[in-house]
Design an enzyme around this catalytic site. Sequence first.
Site, PDB file in Angstrom:
ATOM      1  N   ASP A   1       0.844  -1.012   0.030  1.00  0.00           N
ATOM      2  CA  ASP A   1       0.044  -0.041   0.114  1.00  0.00           C
ATOM      3  C   ASP A   1       0.690   1.334   0.053  1.00  0.00           C
ATOM      4  OD1 ASP A   1      -2.293   1.381   0.348  1.00  0.00           O
ATOM      5  OD2 ASP A   1      -2.495   1.225   2.337  1.00  0.00           O
TER       6      ASP A   1
ATOM      7  N   GLY B   1      -9.382   5.446   1.778  1.00  0.00           N
ATOM      8  CA  GLY B   1     -10.045   6.098   2.766  1.00  0.00           C
ATOM      9  C   GLY B   1     -11.391   5.676   2.989  1.00  0.00           C
ATOM     10  N   ALA B   2     -11.956   4.503   2.814  1.00  0.00           N
ATOM     11  CA  ALA B   2     -13.103   3.896   2.760  1.00  0.00           C
ATOM     12  C   ALA B   2     -13.823   3.610   4.406  1.00  0.00           C
ATOM     13  CB  ALA B   2     -13.396   2.744   2.092  1.00  0.00           C
ATOM     14  N   SER B   3     -12.888   3.879   5.128  1.00  0.00           N
ATOM     15  CA  SER B   3     -13.581   3.809   6.694  1.00  0.00           C
ATOM     16  C   SER B   3     -14.383   4.890   7.038  1.00  0.00           C
ATOM     17  CB  SER B   3     -12.355   3.778   7.712  1.00  0.00           C
ATOM     18  OG  SER B   3     -11.714   2.511   7.601  1.00  0.00           O
TER      19      SER B   3
ATOM     20  N   ASP C   1       2.677   4.997  -5.601  1.00  0.00           N
ATOM     21  CA  ASP C   1       2.152   6.094  -5.238  1.00  0.00           C
ATOM     22  C   ASP C   1       3.068   7.361  -5.676  1.00  0.00           C
ATOM     23  OD1 ASP C   1       0.689   8.413  -4.453  1.00  0.00           O
ATOM     24  OD2 ASP C   1       0.318   7.697  -2.415  1.00  0.00           O
TER      25      ASP C   1
ATOM     26  N   ASP D   1      -8.875   0.596   6.742  1.00  0.00           N
ATOM     27  CA  ASP D   1      -7.996   0.182   7.725  1.00  0.00           C
ATOM     28  C   ASP D   1      -8.560   0.882   8.870  1.00  0.00           C
ATOM     29  OD1 ASP D   1      -5.787   0.125   9.145  1.00  0.00           O
ATOM     30  OD2 ASP D   1      -4.344   1.599   8.355  1.00  0.00           O
TER      31      ASP D   1
HETATM   32  P1  13P Z   1      -8.749   4.288   6.078  1.00  0.00           P
HETATM   33  O1  13P Z   1      -8.000   4.193   7.050  1.00  0.00           O
HETATM   34  O2  13P Z   1      -9.413   5.724   5.877  1.00  0.00           O
HETATM   35  O3  13P Z   1      -9.639   3.184   5.928  1.00  0.00           O
HETATM   36  O4  13P Z   1      -7.900   4.177   4.440  1.00  0.00           O
HETATM   37  C1  13P Z   1      -7.204   2.939   4.151  1.00  0.00           C
HETATM   38  C2  13P Z   1      -6.436   3.288   3.067  1.00  0.00           C
HETATM   39  O5  13P Z   1      -6.915   3.956   2.115  1.00  0.00           O
HETATM   40  C3  13P Z   1      -5.333   2.515   2.881  1.00  0.00           C
HETATM   41  O6  13P Z   1      -4.363   3.029   1.677  1.00  0.00           O
END
Ligand code: 13P
Length: 298
Positions: free
Chosen positions: A82, A209-211, A104, A232
């Site tokens: 990641d 950033g789906a959390s 990235d 995450d």
């Molecule tokens: P979150 O921590 O907001 O779920 O984002 C995880 C992420 O995008 C890892 O690359």
Amino acid sequence: MPLVSLKSVLEGAEKEGYGVGAFNCHNLEFIQAILKAAELEAAPVIIQASQGAIKYAGLDYVASLVKVAASSTFIPVVLHLDHGTDFVQVMRALRAGFTSVMFDGSCLPLEENIALTKKVVEVAHAMGVSVEGELGRIPGTEEHITVSAREAFFTDPQEAAFFVEETGVDALAVSVGTAHGIYQGPPEIDFQRLKELKEKVPVPLVLHGASGVPDGDLQRAVTLGVRKVNIDTDIRTAFVLSLRKTLAAAPQEIDPRKILGPAREAAVEVIRHKIRTLGSSGRIKEGFLYKTTPGDLP
Ligand code: 13P
């Protein structure tokens, strides 16, 4: 089964129109929780290691643990790097057995992002490993950026099509309104932009950033072509809240297993919920034969 490439898993998701959870791991318990949830839901899964996780646990430790986890299951598991930003680290991840790497270069000028991503694609593809690129910057929620400033980071669909064509990436992380970390208010996803990105970009889209994104919004994003969904913070939160609860109820407890065990179960529940939300539940049948690397060269 051996680890599989991201490309092969996302092809299945694209064909049937669902999203695959890419869950960040930080230690043994997270890896076990991700795998248990994927098995209980019979879902393909992506286990990913962030820069922080690599610093904490070590690249080779993460790779070894995930390989052991994958070898004992009928679930196709992708091991993904990641937010790789360093060419050398990406090469180390390839050597350690990662089956997918993200490069990235979103903070770089476009030409540099293209040149470096292309270099990664050349080497990774020669080894049967998939590559995720990023265009448009996905900020952290701790970065105090106004909504209009945030929009300046959003991915431009035309530029995204050009980036994919030039680099040959297998998946593209796009900036459409989500952010890493805990949101102050509900995130506002630019669904119209997502639709245009799907129309113009020929590879699966990735939502970071789906959390904290409401389930309905995640499902809408999947309907609009998002195939890899990075999660995450929601898992960390469940894990740590459980640790706190266990320790508050039994402050004298000194057996780490009695503290970590319930936290691992709390993580399983969150991950199962995300898998169901994304529609990847029940997609894998036992005895199912999946193409594995290096046979599934992109
Ligand atoms: P979150 O921590 O907001 O779920 O984002 C995880 C992420 O995008 C890892 O690359």
